[in-house]
Design an enzyme around this catalytic site. Structure first.
Site, PDB file in Angstrom:
ATOM      1  CG  ASP A 102      84.442-107.525 -37.991  1.00  0.00           C
ATOM      2  OD1 ASP A 102      83.988-106.432 -37.570  1.00  0.00           O
ATOM      3  OD2 ASP A 102      84.359-108.586 -37.343  1.00  0.00           O
ATOM      4  CE  LYS A 166      86.509-111.621 -37.042  1.00  0.00           C
ATOM      5  NZ  LYS A 166      85.353-111.238 -37.890  1.00  0.00           N
ATOM      6  CE  LYS A 198      84.204-110.892 -34.282  1.00  0.00           C
ATOM      7  NZ  LYS A 198      83.360-110.203 -35.301  1.00  0.00           N
TER       8      LYS A 198
END
Length: 257
Positions: A102, A166, A198
């Protein structure tokens, strides 16, 4: 099973169970690995700092959690615009054994009008991930705030090769919101429905999880949200979901991410 319980069950299977705290230790990560094997099934992944990947891998192997992915973070949490450092961190994470990375998009640079560095950083980090490691791009939607900037960061990330987009690091005042989810998943529906979404931080219970899943179903179809396309980044959410499923007591005291 009630709709709320169904949402709770689904959300557990879509969760990146997270600890990204300054006081994290091997023992806390070991405990996180055990929590990821819940009475309602395994979470999709755990999300930890890179230095804990080896102990997490060892622990998951020992407890039969081989299917639980290990995610980590790079260029975190500030989203700096130094591509070389982000790439080195990402390569190191892959070398440590991360299944998923991430990376924080250089959102401040975008706010200052620089669209190029974000695209190039994501592109370079995706190359550093290779074919086997998933790249999720954190756009920090709560700081971007402006819907046009949230859309632009989402578009640039997808164009550069992101596997997921995300919302948040969980380290700022405003984390996942339904408004950001709507924009980001609209971009996914327009550009490439294979890209995942996400929401991270601020999703506290089954009712909130159900709202995000509802946006996904409306924009991308009832069957779109699977671990390959949807994750919840959370820590305190798990206890609340297990409580909804009558598999844990109600949470006590302050709750985190």
């Amino acid at each position: 099973m009630s709709d709320l319980k169904k949402a709770a069950q689904q959300a557990i299977s879509l969760m990146d169970l997270t600890t990204l705290n300054d006081d994290d230790t091997d023992q806390k990560v070991i405990e996180l690995c055990h929590k990821a094997k819940t009475p309602a099934g395994d979470t999709a992944a755990i999300c930890i700092y890179p230095r804990f990947i080896p102990i997490a891998r060892k622990t998951l192997n020992e407890i039969g959690g081989d299917d639980i992915k290990i995610a980590t973070v790079t260029n975190f949490p500030h989203g700096n615009d130094d591509i070389a450092i982000a790439v080195l961190e990402t390569r190191a994470a892959v070398a440590y054994g991360a299944d998923e990375v991430d990376v924080v998009f250089p959102y401040r640079a975008l706010m200052e009008g620089n669209e190029t560095v974000g695209f190039e950083l994501v592109k370079a980090c995706k190359e550093a991930c290779g074919e086997d490691t998933i790249l999720k791009v954190i756009i920090e939607s709560g700081v971007l705030a402006d819907p046009a900037l949230i859309r632009k960061a989402s578009e640039l990330s997808i164009d550069a090769g992101a596997d997921f987009i995300k919302t948040s690091t969980g380290k700022v005042a405003v984390n996942a919101t339904l408004e950001a989810a709507e924009i980001m998943m609209t971009v996914i529906s327009e550009k490439n429905p294979k890209v995942g979404f996400k929401p991270a931080g601020g999703v506290k219970d089954a009712a909130a999880a159900a709202e995000f899943l509802g946006v996904a179903a409306r924009l991308l179809g009832d069957d779109w949200a699977t671990p390959a396309t949807f994750r919840f980044g959370a820590s305190s959410l798990l206890t609340n979901l297990l409580h909804t499923l009558e598999l844990a007591d109600a949470p006590q005291g302050a709750q985190g991410y």
